[in-house]
Enzyme design. Sequence first.
Site, PDB file in Angstrom:
ATOM      1  N   ALA A   1       0.853  -1.139   0.013  1.00  0.00           N
ATOM      2  CA  ALA A   1       0.047   0.136  -0.075  1.00  0.00           C
ATOM      3  C   ALA A   1       0.929   1.195  -0.130  1.00  0.00           C
ATOM      4  O   ALA A   1       1.724   1.214   0.953  1.00  0.00           O
ATOM      5  CB  ALA A   1      -0.795  -0.101   1.210  1.00  0.00           C
ATOM      6  N   GLU A   2       0.680   2.123  -1.071  1.00  0.00           N
ATOM      7  CA  GLU A   2       1.938   3.007  -1.050  1.00  0.00           C
ATOM      8  C   GLU A   2       2.036   4.242   0.114  1.00  0.00           C
ATOM      9  O   GLU A   2       2.758   4.652   0.051  1.00  0.00           O
ATOM     10  CB  GLU A   2       1.643   3.704  -2.707  1.00  0.00           C
ATOM     11  CG  GLU A   2       0.354   4.571  -2.917  1.00  0.00           C
ATOM     12  CD  GLU A   2      -0.712   3.664  -3.309  1.00  0.00           C
ATOM     13  OE1 GLU A   2      -0.754   2.582  -3.197  1.00  0.00           O
ATOM     14  OE2 GLU A   2      -1.716   4.278  -4.039  1.00  0.00           O
ATOM     15  N   ASN A   3       0.604   4.219   0.708  1.00  0.00           N
ATOM     16  CA  ASN A   3       1.035   5.222   1.824  1.00  0.00           C
ATOM     17  C   ASN A   3       1.861   4.487   3.056  1.00  0.00           C
ATOM     18  O   ASN A   3       2.439   5.399   3.949  1.00  0.00           O
ATOM     19  CB  ASN A   3      -0.429   5.445   2.417  1.00  0.00           C
ATOM     20  CG  ASN A   3      -1.054   4.182   3.109  1.00  0.00           C
ATOM     21  OD1 ASN A   3      -1.197   3.041   2.322  1.00  0.00           O
ATOM     22  ND2 ASN A   3      -1.337   4.181   4.291  1.00  0.00           N
TER      23      ASN A   3
ATOM     24  N   SER B   1       8.532   3.892   0.423  1.00  0.00           N
ATOM     25  CA  SER B   1       7.574   3.400  -0.103  1.00  0.00           C
ATOM     26  C   SER B   1       7.793   3.634  -1.812  1.00  0.00           C
ATOM     27  O   SER B   1       7.633   2.629  -2.595  1.00  0.00           O
ATOM     28  CB  SER B   1       6.072   3.976  -0.054  1.00  0.00           C
ATOM     29  OG  SER B   1       5.149   3.341  -0.363  1.00  0.00           O
TER      30      SER B   1
END
Lengths: 221, 229
Positions: A49-51, A91
């Site tokens: 999840a890119e967060n 990330s």
Amino acid sequence: MREKERVQGFIAARVAKELKDGDVVNLGIGLPTLVPQFLPENVHVTLHAENGIIGAGPLTDKNRDPIHVVDAGGKPAAATIEGCFIDSATSFSLVRGGHVDATILGGLEVDEEGSLANWIIPGKKMPGMGGAMDLLVGAKQVIVAMEHTAKGNPKILKKCRLPYTAVHCVTKIITEMCVIECTPEGLVLTEYNPEYTVEQIQAATEANLKVSPALKTMYRI
Amino acid sequence: MPKLISIEEVVALIPNGASVMVSGFMGCGSPHRIIDALAKSQVRDLTLLCNDAGMPGGPLGEDFYGVAKLIHNHQVKTLIATHVGLNPEVATQSMQEKTLEVILLPQGSFAEMIRAHGAGLGGVLTPTGVGTIIEESPYCLGKQTIQNRDYLLMAPLKADFALIAGSKIDKAGNIWYQGTTVNFNIVMATAADVVLAEAEQFVDVGAIPPEDVRTSGVFVDYVVEGGRY
């Protein structure tokens, strides 16, 4: 609505066959989030999840903490026991650095050059690109999972009319009608849903489709 | 050693027209109490650098979450963000009322451009955005081909103030972040003239083991006790 769910499930099930055991995968919002439920038991993927999650995992009543752990849609999320939390710079190092095996996302338009538009409709909607531009450029495989047309209008075009999210990036397009591989020579139809004929698929597609000599039928649920 | 100040003192530090980085991702990891206090203040014409515009409707039933209240109050003149789709007021203010300027950047570039300023670098060369309208962004300084691949040169990003949030902050300003609250906090802590950190828990030195410190206190100018959110 039932029909839409059936179509989305059909697409997601076919997308699931693209993933290999051990892959690091980023899923866009909507249809792509349905993919993991169709993975065979022997295929385990690490969800990014890119967060800031590598190894996003099932949310339970016990691990639910919406103040401190969310996914890239801002929804409550969790990490698996093998997972970890990372900061935004790390990330996107993961993303651009080629450490994500596949990104699966929807599209407004895809074209013959494998370019994708999905982040802005000038003058109407400008939600923003979020992490999509980075994911498209950095992921090893870019799979566009979407319904073949929008209200009957083709979404697979000769050239995108909306502003690009990224160019020459898509590796595969999977719809309820077919599977298309993006190659330097153009779009190649490799699989079709036998509910449709090749002629019907081409008619629903503005881009020119080359039919693979090894054309076969799509996985059926 | 950072100075412990009150939330009222934070608000008094920030003048009209200031550029302010605010950490968080859809509100997760944002300095909630500082944002609340800014929203109650008269500060206006802010240039806000934040991943997003927050969202209406927080996880505990808040009316506004993250920076959404600042947008709602029309306290922001320019928003530099990566995704604003979850806050419909941005579209209203930018496209209909034309009172808000929105500059969108790819999320990975946004993080790295902030990191670049904080790390003393003159820019970031990234393949992200090549062939897109990002090439026309005021933050894109040019295009270069290196080993047969095209890259955009993106400018470093800085701000007058960084408003960040830590799950635990010790008296030396060292910060530990819980879960995904870490997001943009680490880079933003390095890239502003004045860094203000809101603590969910304010702890004694030693309470955060050195190997768990993600932001060193040397980056932090002021600490505010926000309390458990």
